[in-house]
Scaffold this motif. Structure first.
Motif, PDB file in Angstrom:
ATOM      1  N   THR A  98      -5.851  -7.781  -4.963  1.00 15.44           N
ATOM      2  CA  THR A  98      -5.297  -8.054  -6.098  1.00 15.44           C
ATOM      3  C   THR A  98      -5.302  -9.672  -6.248  1.00 15.44           C
ATOM      4  O   THR A  98      -5.787 -10.433  -5.531  1.00 15.44           O
ATOM      5  CB  THR A  98      -3.675  -7.876  -5.620  1.00 15.44           C
ATOM      6  N   SER A 134      -4.603   6.500  -3.006  1.00 16.04           N
ATOM      7  CA  SER A 134      -3.500   5.357  -3.150  1.00 16.04           C
ATOM      8  C   SER A 134      -2.993   5.105  -1.935  1.00 16.04           C
ATOM      9  O   SER A 134      -2.283   5.870  -1.204  1.00 16.04           O
ATOM     10  CB  SER A 134      -2.551   5.847  -4.340  1.00 16.04           C
ATOM     11  N   ASP A 135      -2.593   3.676  -1.484  1.00 20.91           N
ATOM     12  CA  ASP A 135      -2.035   3.459  -0.469  1.00 20.91           C
ATOM     13  C   ASP A 135      -0.445   3.320  -0.572  1.00 20.91           C
ATOM     14  O   ASP A 135      -0.030   3.432  -1.948  1.00 20.91           O
ATOM     15  CB  ASP A 135      -2.580   2.207   0.491  1.00 20.91           C
ATOM     16  N   ALA A 136       0.353   2.827   0.135  1.00 25.31           N
ATOM     17  CA  ALA A 136       1.617   2.804  -0.022  1.00 25.31           C
ATOM     18  C   ALA A 136       2.075   1.482  -0.834  1.00 25.31           C
ATOM     19  O   ALA A 136       3.174   1.891  -1.411  1.00 25.31           O
ATOM     20  CB  ALA A 136       2.185   2.421   1.477  1.00 25.31           C
ATOM     21  N   ASN A 137       1.169   0.843  -1.082  1.00 27.17           N
ATOM     22  CA  ASN A 137       1.529  -0.299  -2.092  1.00 27.17           C
ATOM     23  C   ASN A 137       0.899  -0.098  -3.520  1.00 27.17           C
ATOM     24  O   ASN A 137       0.940  -0.871  -4.014  1.00 27.17           O
ATOM     25  CB  ASN A 137       0.913  -1.614  -1.475  1.00 27.17           C
ATOM     26  N   GLY A 138       0.383   1.059  -3.631  1.00 28.72           N
ATOM     27  CA  GLY A 138      -0.160   1.394  -4.865  1.00 28.72           C
ATOM     28  C   GLY A 138      -1.684   0.790  -5.013  1.00 28.72           C
ATOM     29  O   GLY A 138      -2.340   1.071  -6.139  1.00 28.72           O
ATOM     30  N   LYS A 139      -2.300   0.361  -4.094  1.00 33.76           N
ATOM     31  CA  LYS A 139      -3.496  -0.188  -4.190  1.00 33.76           C
ATOM     32  C   LYS A 139      -4.436   0.993  -3.903  1.00 33.76           C
ATOM     33  O   LYS A 139      -4.254   2.010  -3.061  1.00 33.76           O
ATOM     34  CB  LYS A 139      -3.605  -1.220  -3.338  1.00 33.76           C
ATOM     35  N   LYS A 190      -7.666   2.856  -2.346  1.00 33.71           N
ATOM     36  CA  LYS A 190      -8.422   2.807  -1.247  1.00 33.71           C
ATOM     37  C   LYS A 190      -9.614   3.769  -1.403  1.00 33.71           C
ATOM     38  O   LYS A 190      -9.383   4.944  -2.007  1.00 33.71           O
ATOM     39  CB  LYS A 190      -7.654   3.212  -0.008  1.00 33.71           C
TER      40      LYS A 190
END
Length: 113
Positions: free
Chosen positions: A113, A83-88, A90
């Motif tokens: 998104t 998970s990246d810092a924005n919750g997406k 990777k």
């Protein structure tokens, strides 16, 4: 991280120079339990498919696509989700061609998104 890729779309953040995926390639993933599959196209890829499974918090799959030169390209990949810092999500990928020069590479895909 529990893996759930069903109906999620991804694009490339980076790829090795010997790869054919670009930031114009879009992957549409589907998942049912441990079974994972996707369709992809865009950039230099006319149409591609992958199929694999979730195993020990990684995706292990094989892929094939038809590139813009009408060559059939095949390979295999192990992908580790993060998970990246924005919750997406990777996908950190280590792949290998199973055709032509059998070279290896790495790519990073990011959830759209």
């Amino acid at each position: 991280m529990e893996i759930n890729l069903n109906n999620k779309k991804f694009k490339a953040l980076s790829n090795s120079s010997n790869g054919e995926v670009s930031d114009d390639t879009v992957f549409h993933y589907f998942q049912r339990d441990a079974l994972v599959w996707a369709e992809y196209q865009g950039g230099g890829i006319v149409k591609g498919f992958l199929i694999g499974k979730v195993e020990e918090n990684q995706l292990k799959f094989s892929y094939q696509h038809l590139n813009e030169n009408l060559e059939i390209m095949t390979g295999k990949c192990t992908s580790s989700p993060e998970s990246d810092a924005n919750g997406k999500i990777k996908l950190i990928e280590k792949w290998e061609w199973t055709c032509k020069d059998f070279s290896k590479g790495e790519s990073i895909l990011i959830e759209m998104t």
